[in-house]
Scaffold this active site. Structure first.
Site, mmCIF file in Angstrom:
data_model
loop_
_atom_site.group_PDB
_atom_site.id
_atom_site.type_symbol
_atom_site.label_atom_id
_atom_site.label_comp_id
_atom_site.label_asym_id
_atom_site.label_seq_id
_atom_site.Cartn_x
_atom_site.Cartn_y
_atom_site.Cartn_z
ATOM 1 N N HIS A 74 2.689 3.090 -9.101
ATOM 2 C CA HIS A 74 2.855 1.910 -9.707
ATOM 3 C C HIS A 74 4.151 1.222 -10.168
ATOM 4 O O HIS A 74 4.174 0.279 -9.581
ATOM 5 C CB HIS A 74 1.032 1.729 -10.383
ATOM 6 C CG HIS A 74 -0.020 1.668 -9.329
ATOM 7 N ND1 HIS A 74 0.465 1.691 -7.845
ATOM 8 C CD2 HIS A 74 -0.777 2.302 -9.703
ATOM 9 C CE1 HIS A 74 -1.320 1.993 -7.710
ATOM 10 N NE2 HIS A 74 -1.771 2.836 -8.489
ATOM 11 N N ASP A 113 0.801 -0.860 -0.050
ATOM 12 C CA ASP A 113 -0.309 0.012 0.038
ATOM 13 C C ASP A 113 1.343 1.283 -0.034
ATOM 14 O O ASP A 113 1.882 1.390 0.804
ATOM 15 C CB ASP A 113 -1.006 -0.546 1.070
ATOM 16 C CG ASP A 113 -2.058 1.000 0.947
ATOM 17 O OD1 ASP A 113 -2.101 1.408 -0.173
ATOM 18 O OD2 ASP A 113 -2.545 0.860 2.333
ATOM 19 N N LEU A 118 10.782 -20.722 -4.557
ATOM 20 C CA LEU A 118 9.648 -20.003 -4.506
ATOM 21 C C LEU A 118 8.458 -20.066 -5.276
ATOM 22 O O LEU A 118 8.335 -19.768 -6.140
ATOM 23 C CB LEU A 118 10.143 -18.023 -3.760
ATOM 24 C CG LEU A 118 9.272 -17.341 -3.633
ATOM 25 C CD1 LEU A 118 8.775 -16.804 -2.312
ATOM 26 C CD2 LEU A 118 9.741 -15.960 -4.448
#
Ligand code: FPP
Length: 230
Positions: free
Chosen positions: A33, A16, A127
């Site tokens: 962004h 955020d 991962l």
């Protein structure tokens, strides 16, 4: 990492503060962004290098459609562009991609990219990178219930209910981190977060560093988890 025992298996992050990061610099929100993507790459690498097995990133929620058409379009295009561009690096790092959320509700061009990149990394064994896109915890639970009814499954319990969630087969997150000073879960992993350790930081997502990430991981190692026991 120093103490292997304290390494969490699954870390989830609510990324955020991109908009505020840009506004503070007099830039359009979209630049926030773009800057956020750089942090994504750094944190994926750090998680992978430190033996974290699952990393879940909240990229777009079922509520994010309420943003301006321009910002929504920008984000959907950015996801497609970044994934195409980033895929080889992910494969070099043995990262397996999974998209969680109401994928059918996304535009065709993006669904194709998601499908392609999930497929391209499906044999990778490092991962597991879950990217939550058009994700909502309530929608996830409702979709699970609908499927259970449709398939007339009678033997449902707290453990096997998880098999109907987007994260089926994965352990619940040990840690949920939220950046930018907000202290809410915002419809993220509602069923899976029952016993997650929560970490909140004022740092805006584009400013979040490997060092701060590793500090949280270390702090997690010091917390005593009781899972309702004593
Ligand atoms: C929240 O900040 C951030 C988002 C809704 C988008 C997150 C997306 C990225 C970081 C790009 C990631 C790309 C991939 C491929 C995973 P905000 O816009 O709500 O910030 P604000 O609260 O300051 O307005």
């Amino acid at each position: 990492m120093k103490d292997a025992k304290s390494v969490p298996v699954h870390v989830a992050i609510i990324m955020d503060g991109n908009g505020r990061w840009a506004q503070k610099r007099g830039l359009p929100r979209t630049e926030g962004h773009r800057a956020g993507v750089k942090t994504v790459k750094k944190i994926v690498k750090t998680a992978s290098d430190n033996g974290i097995k699952y990393l879940t990133l909240y990229a777009f929620s079922t509520e994010n459609w309420k943003r301006s058409k321009e910002e929504v379009n920008f984000l959907l295009n950015l996801f497609a562009e970044v994934l195409k561009d980033y895929l080889n690096e992910l494969r070099d790092n043995n990262v397996k991609l999974k998209f969680i959320g109401d994928i059918q509700g996304l535009p065709y061009f993006l669904r194709k990219v998601l499908e392609y990149s999930e497929n391209a990394t499906k044999k990778d064994t490092g991962l597991v990178l879950n990217i939550a896109i058009n994700y909502g915890g309530r929608r996830e639970i409702v979709q699970a219930v609908k499927r259970i009814c449709r398939e007339k499954i009678r033997d449902i319990n707290e453990e096997n209910f998880s098999d109907y969630l987007y994260t089926a087969g994965q352990p619940d997150p040990d840690i949920i981190i939220r950046t930018s000073g907000e202290m809410r879960l915002s419809n993220f992993l509602l069923y899976q977060s029952s016993y997650s350790e929560l970490f909140f930081t004022d740092t805006l997502w584009p400013d979040f560093t490997e060092e701060e990430f590793l500090k949280i991981i270390e702090e997690f190692g010091k917390r005593k988890r009781k899972f309702g026991g004593v």
